[in-house]
Design an enzyme around this catalytic site. Structure first.
Site, PDB file in Angstrom:
ATOM      1  N   LYS A   1       0.820  -1.212   0.000  1.00 56.34           N
ATOM      2  CA  LYS A   1       0.000   0.000   0.000  1.00 56.34           C
ATOM      3  C   LYS A   1       0.852   1.259   0.000  1.00 56.34           C
ATOM      4  O   LYS A   1       0.334   2.356   0.125  1.00 56.34           O
ATOM      5  CB  LYS A   1      -0.915  -0.011   1.213  1.00 56.34           C
ATOM      6  CG  LYS A   1      -1.829  -1.217   1.222  1.00 56.34           C
ATOM      7  CD  LYS A   1      -2.577  -1.293   2.504  1.00 56.34           C
ATOM      8  CE  LYS A   1      -3.183  -2.659   2.670  1.00 56.34           C
ATOM      9  NZ  LYS A   1      -3.692  -2.835   4.008  1.00 56.34           N
TER      10      LYS A   1
ATOM     11  N   GLY B   1       1.343   6.508   0.239  1.00 54.04           N
ATOM     12  CA  GLY B   1       0.642   5.395   0.862  1.00 54.04           C
ATOM     13  C   GLY B   1      -0.841   5.708   0.929  1.00 54.04           C
ATOM     14  O   GLY B   1      -1.233   6.866   0.996  1.00 54.04           O
TER      15      GLY B   1
END
Length: 183
Positions: A39, A51
């Protein structure tokens, strides 16, 4: 906005910035679909770390949009983030996207939301996602009271969040920029 299934934290200290996240993908509130999702990624010639917390498909769309804005504004993260937030808030399709982003380059760390927020965090520490509050508290305490580098602070903050939040795990992705890697 609260997102279940992820925690992202960023710490800036000295010439170094780190963005780190756990890998858990949760379906509904009962099933862990994946433990090792990435992520956190690098954008714009590896000069921007980003992120996300939220829907994966939405986040990928936002990564692509942010990458395009970074190219359009020659890597100026603040300008790209403001333009992304404006478009995200006003575009009929984009405003339905459910995600939050943390983006950082050599000089700036920003939290970007679909409500038009572009926020530079205090103390160089920011966190999002279901375990974000836990990671934020841990990272702030470590920044204030420990002589650790940003990577170690992020690792520890995410470990603490994983001990408290059932939607956060200990499969970490960590990306780092420092003065030598940003030139």
């Amino acid at each position: 906005m609260t997102f279940r299934g992820t925690t992202i934290v960023s710490v800036r200290r000295g010439d170094t910035v780190v963005v780190a996240g756990d890998g858990q993908v949760t379906m509904s509130e009962k099933v862990v679909m994946k433990r090792s999702a990435r992520k956190v990624r690098r954008l714009y010639e590896d000069r921007v770390l980003c992120g996300f917390a939220g829907s994966t498909a939405d986040a990928i769309t936002l990564y692509e949009k942010l990458e395009g804005k970074l190219k359009e504004y020659n890597g100026n993260l603040t300008r790209a983030a403001v333009e992304l937030a404006k478009e995200w808030r006003t575009d009929r399709m984009l405003r339905r996207l459910e995600a939050l982003l943390i983006a950082a380059d050599a000089e700036t760390t920003l939290l970007i939301s679909g409500t038009g927020d572009v926020i530079e965090p205090e103390e160089g520490v920011v966190a999002i996602g279901s375990g974000g509050s836990y990671a934020l508290a841990a990272a702030r305490a470590l920044v204030r009271h420990a002589d650790l580098d940003p990577r170690r602070i992020c690792e520890n903050a995410l470990q603490i969040a994983a001990e408290i939040c059932v939607f956060t795990n200990d499969c970490l992705t960590i990306e780092q920029l420092d003065e030598s890697s940003s030139s």
